[in-house]
Motif scaffolding. Structure first.
Motif, PDB file in Angstrom:
ATOM      1  N   ALA A 143      12.814 -12.342  25.485  1.00 52.74           N
ATOM      2  CA  ALA A 143      13.018 -13.103  26.717  1.00 52.74           C
ATOM      3  C   ALA A 143      14.448 -13.623  26.720  1.00 52.74           C
ATOM      4  O   ALA A 143      14.908 -14.189  25.727  1.00 52.74           O
ATOM      5  N   ILE A 144      15.149 -13.409  27.814  1.00 45.98           N
ATOM      6  CA  ILE A 144      16.507 -13.930  27.971  1.00 45.98           C
ATOM      7  C   ILE A 144      16.417 -15.275  28.676  1.00 45.98           C
ATOM      8  O   ILE A 144      15.844 -15.392  29.762  1.00 45.98           O
ATOM      9  N   MET A 145      16.983 -16.295  28.037  1.00 46.55           N
ATOM     10  CA  MET A 145      16.891 -17.663  28.544  1.00 46.55           C
ATOM     11  C   MET A 145      18.281 -18.223  28.810  1.00 46.55           C
ATOM     12  O   MET A 145      19.198 -18.053  28.012  1.00 46.55           O
ATOM     13  N   ASP A 146      18.423 -18.904  29.936  1.00 43.83           N
ATOM     14  CA  ASP A 146      19.692 -19.537  30.273  1.00 43.83           C
ATOM     15  C   ASP A 146      19.423 -20.720  31.193  1.00 43.83           C
ATOM     16  O   ASP A 146      18.584 -20.629  32.104  1.00 43.83           O
ATOM     17  N   ASN A 147      20.114 -21.827  30.934  1.00 42.45           N
ATOM     18  CA  ASN A 147      19.958 -23.032  31.755  1.00 42.45           C
ATOM     19  C   ASN A 147      18.497 -23.458  31.910  1.00 42.45           C
ATOM     20  O   ASN A 147      18.068 -23.881  32.983  1.00 42.45           O
ATOM     21  N   GLY A 148      17.745 -23.334  30.806  1.00 40.31           N
ATOM     22  CA  GLY A 148      16.364 -23.797  30.797  1.00 40.31           C
ATOM     23  C   GLY A 148      15.361 -22.881  31.451  1.00 40.31           C
ATOM     24  O   GLY A 148      14.176 -23.220  31.545  1.00 40.31           O
ATOM     25  N   LYS A 149      15.798 -21.708  31.904  1.00 32.41           N
ATOM     26  CA  LYS A 149      14.910 -20.787  32.607  1.00 32.41           C
ATOM     27  C   LYS A 149      14.855 -19.426  31.915  1.00 32.41           C
ATOM     28  O   LYS A 149      15.830 -19.009  31.290  1.00 32.41           O
ATOM     29  N   ILE A 150      13.734 -18.747  32.057  1.00 34.92           N
ATOM     30  CA  ILE A 150      13.621 -17.371  31.604  1.00 34.92           C
ATOM     31  C   ILE A 150      14.147 -16.464  32.714  1.00 34.92           C
ATOM     32  O   ILE A 150      13.633 -16.477  33.837  1.00 34.92           O
ATOM     33  N   ILE A 151      15.170 -15.699  32.389  1.00 31.97           N
ATOM     34  CA  ILE A 151      15.800 -14.810  33.361  1.00 31.97           C
ATOM     35  C   ILE A 151      15.073 -13.466  33.421  1.00 31.97           C
ATOM     36  O   ILE A 151      14.884 -12.887  34.490  1.00 31.97           O
ATOM     37  N   ALA A 152      14.665 -12.955  32.253  1.00 32.31           N
ATOM     38  CA  ALA A 152      13.984 -11.658  32.188  1.00 32.31           C
ATOM     39  C   ALA A 152      13.250 -11.545  30.859  1.00 32.31           C
ATOM     40  O   ALA A 152      13.635 -12.175  29.861  1.00 32.31           O
ATOM     41  N   THR A 153      12.196 -10.735  30.836  1.00 30.38           N
ATOM     42  CA  THR A 153      11.401 -10.510  29.631  1.00 30.38           C
ATOM     43  C   THR A 153      11.038  -9.034  29.526  1.00 30.38           C
ATOM     44  O   THR A 153      10.723  -8.394  30.532  1.00 30.38           O
ATOM     45  N   GLY A 154      11.092  -8.493  28.304  1.00 31.48           N
ATOM     46  CA  GLY A 154      10.693  -7.110  28.083  1.00 31.48           C
ATOM     47  C   GLY A 154      11.164  -6.629  26.733  1.00 31.48           C
ATOM     48  O   GLY A 154      11.760  -7.386  25.957  1.00 31.48           O
ATOM     49  N   THR A 155      10.889  -5.377  26.430  1.00 32.49           N
ATOM     50  CA  THR A 155      11.468  -4.773  25.234  1.00 32.49           C
ATOM     51  C   THR A 155      12.963  -4.581  25.468  1.00 32.49           C
ATOM     52  O   THR A 155      13.452  -4.697  26.602  1.00 32.49           O
ATOM     53  N   SER A 156      13.683  -4.251  24.415  1.00 27.35           N
ATOM     54  CA  SER A 156      15.117  -3.988  24.568  1.00 27.35           C
ATOM     55  C   SER A 156      15.363  -2.889  25.599  1.00 27.35           C
ATOM     56  O   SER A 156      16.231  -3.008  26.471  1.00 27.35           O
ATOM     57  N   GLU A 157      14.557  -1.821  25.536  1.00 27.09           N
ATOM     58  CA  GLU A 157      14.709  -0.708  26.475  1.00 27.09           C
ATOM     59  C   GLU A 157      14.366  -1.125  27.902  1.00 27.09           C
ATOM     60  O   GLU A 157      15.048  -0.744  28.855  1.00 27.09           O
ATOM     61  N   GLU A 158      13.325  -1.937  28.050  1.00 27.28           N
ATOM     62  CA  GLU A 158      12.935  -2.395  29.388  1.00 27.28           C
ATOM     63  C   GLU A 158      14.002  -3.278  30.011  1.00 27.28           C
ATOM     64  O   GLU A 158      14.276  -3.180  31.222  1.00 27.28           O
ATOM     65  N   LEU A 159      14.600  -4.136  29.204  1.00 24.96           N
ATOM     66  CA  LEU A 159      15.668  -4.996  29.716  1.00 24.96           C
ATOM     67  C   LEU A 159      16.873  -4.166  30.154  1.00 24.96           C
ATOM     68  O   LEU A 159      17.497  -4.447  31.180  1.00 24.96           O
ATOM     69  N   LYS A 160      17.188  -3.149  29.371  1.00 22.51           N
ATOM     70  CA  LYS A 160      18.312  -2.281  29.726  1.00 22.51           C
ATOM     71  C   LYS A 160      18.040  -1.521  31.020  1.00 22.51           C
ATOM     72  O   LYS A 160      18.935  -1.320  31.848  1.00 22.51           O
ATOM     73  N   LYS A 161      16.786  -1.120  31.224  1.00 22.21           N
ATOM     74  CA  LYS A 161      16.430  -0.371  32.432  1.00 22.21           C
ATOM     75  C   LYS A 161      16.488  -1.229  33.694  1.00 22.21           C
ATOM     76  O   LYS A 161      16.500  -0.703  34.809  1.00 22.21           O
ATOM     77  N   MET A 162      16.494  -2.545  33.523  1.00 26.73           N
ATOM     78  CA  MET A 162      16.672  -3.425  34.672  1.00 26.73           C
ATOM     79  C   MET A 162      18.079  -3.308  35.254  1.00 26.73           C
ATOM     80  O   MET A 162      18.327  -3.676  36.399  1.00 26.73           O
ATOM     81  N   VAL A 163      18.981  -2.777  34.415  1.00 25.84           N
ATOM     82  CA  VAL A 163      20.390  -2.707  34.814  1.00 25.84           C
ATOM     83  C   VAL A 163      20.828  -1.277  35.104  1.00 25.84           C
ATOM     84  O   VAL A 163      21.493  -1.006  36.110  1.00 25.84           O
ATOM     85  N   VAL A 164      20.449  -0.333  34.224  1.00 29.89           N
ATOM     86  CA  VAL A 164      20.828   1.072  34.421  1.00 29.89           C
ATOM     87  C   VAL A 164      19.656   1.981  34.066  1.00 29.89           C
ATOM     88  O   VAL A 164      18.783   1.614  33.282  1.00 29.89           O
ATOM     89  N   GLU A 165      19.653   3.175  34.623  1.00 34.44           N
ATOM     90  CA  GLU A 165      18.593   4.138  34.345  1.00 34.44           C
ATOM     91  C   GLU A 165      18.769   4.768  32.969  1.00 34.44           C
ATOM     92  O   GLU A 165      17.819   4.930  32.208  1.00 34.44           O
ATOM     93  N   ASP A 166      20.014   5.102  32.637  1.00 37.62           N
ATOM     94  CA  ASP A 166      20.318   5.719  31.341  1.00 37.62           C
ATOM     95  C   ASP A 166      20.643   4.606  30.349  1.00 37.62           C
ATOM     96  O   ASP A 166      21.764   4.103  30.302  1.00 37.62           O
ATOM     97  N   THR A 167      19.645   4.213  29.545  1.00 37.62           N
ATOM     98  CA  THR A 167      19.811   3.055  28.662  1.00 37.62           C
ATOM     99  C   THR A 167      20.768   3.297  27.510  1.00 37.62           C
ATOM    100  O   THR A 167      21.181   2.359  26.832  1.00 37.62           O
ATOM    101  N   SER A 168      21.120   4.562  27.273  1.00 38.13           N
ATOM    102  CA  SER A 168      22.066   4.860  26.197  1.00 38.13           C
ATOM    103  C   SER A 168      23.481   4.421  26.560  1.00 38.13           C
ATOM    104  O   SER A 168      24.352   4.359  25.701  1.00 38.13           O
ATOM    105  N   LYS A 169      23.673   4.096  27.825  1.00 36.28           N
ATOM    106  CA  LYS A 169      25.023   3.759  28.291  1.00 36.28           C
ATOM    107  C   LYS A 169      25.256   2.251  28.406  1.00 36.28           C
ATOM    108  O   LYS A 169      26.267   1.823  28.971  1.00 36.28           O
ATOM    109  N   ILE A 170      24.334   1.448  27.894  1.00 32.85           N
ATOM    110  CA  ILE A 170      24.496   0.001  28.006  1.00 32.85           C
ATOM    111  C   ILE A 170      23.960  -0.687  26.750  1.00 32.85           C
ATOM    112  O   ILE A 170      23.012  -0.220  26.119  1.00 32.85           O
ATOM    113  N   THR A 171      24.592  -1.778  26.382  1.00 38.24           N
ATOM    114  CA  THR A 171      24.143  -2.578  25.245  1.00 38.24           C
ATOM    115  C   THR A 171      23.350  -3.770  25.762  1.00 38.24           C
ATOM    116  O   THR A 171      23.444  -4.151  26.937  1.00 38.24           O
TER     117      THR A 171
END
Length: 250
Positions: free
Chosen positions: A206-234
């Motif tokens: 779970a990614i937390m900032d300013n007292g709130k949960i921003i997103a929750t998932g596996t590492s791969e699921e969190l990456k897929k929230m941003v890009v389709e090809d997860t190999s291209k993002i950290t």
């Protein structure tokens, strides 16, 4: 998989300042759940509310299907908490520290001695059992801190930034022991602002900032929230995208 811990609208305010804001978490039995966020995100306050060290302004904590506050005495026997601030006594020997905390759970006699030896061996401090905690290095103190929390064989282990300020060797040792505890049947909650630690050991984050949960998932699921090809993002880039902040700046 069964839910071992659940928070419902967990909130903490100090005056007008909201430190934790309507937090809803579900931790599944058998997982290593990572709470990732910068210093000041509200991670430690959340852990302290889960353990009923700090009373929430609003909200509830349910542990093993029961209201934690209403069943505190019973449920504490299944919980092991490793706080960010060391909870050991420098003027006690290593084995005396473990004895002190383990005996609080009603463990006595031969079983207590067995649990002390077992906990110290587990954290690699058997040969230091008769030495005073004040003489230990930072990494050894962190390991002793863990030994004090596991002697009663808890079902849920909460690690609140256990590797802060220690050397890489001690850090790797602690991370390996956390994974081993999980393999031995313990559910783990792990808070950190070190991206690489969370990604290395946690089954869900779970990614937390300013007292709130921003997103929750596996590492791969969190990456897929941003890009389709997860190999291209950290995961660090995911954090930046979701929060607008660089975790390493904190």
């Amino acid at each position: 998989m069964a839910t071992i811990l659940k928070t419902k609208d967990l909130t903490k305010k100090y005056g007008t300042k909201v430190v934790v804001d309507n937090l809803n978490l579900e931790i599944e039995e058998g997982e290593i759940f990572g709470l990732l966020g910068p210093n000041g995100a509200g991670k430690s306050t959340t852990m302290n509310m889960i353990c009923d060290i700090v009373r929430p302004t609003l909200g509830e904590v349910e542990f093993m299907g029961k209201d934690f506050r209403k069943n505190r005495k019973e449920l504490l026997t299944y919980l092991g908490y490793i706080p960010q601030d060391l909870a050991i006594h420098g003027n006690l020997k290593a084995w005396e520290n473990v004895e002190l905390f383990t005996s609080l759970y009603g463990i006595k006699g031969a079983l207590l001695k067995e649990r002390i030896d077992e906990a110290l061996e587990y954290v690699g401090l058997s040969e230091k059992k008769n030495e005073y905690a004040r003489t230990f290095s930072g990494g050894m103190k962190r390991r002793l801190n863990i030994a004090c929390a596991i002697g009663h064989h808890p079902k849920l282990l909460i690690f609140d930034e256990p590797t802060v300020g220690i050397d890489p060797q001690s850090r790797n040792f602690i991370l390996e022991r956390i994974k081993q505890s999980n393999q031995n049947g313990a559910t783990v909650i792990y808070t950190s602002h070190y991206m690489e630690e969370v990604e290395a050991i946690c089954t869900r984050i779970a990614i937390m900032d300013n007292g709130k949960i921003i997103a929750t998932g596996t590492s791969e699921e969190l990456k897929k929230m941003v890009v389709e090809d997860t190999s291209k993002i950290t995961l660090e880039e995911v954090f930046l995208t979701l929060t607008g902040k660089k975790l390493r700046d904190y």
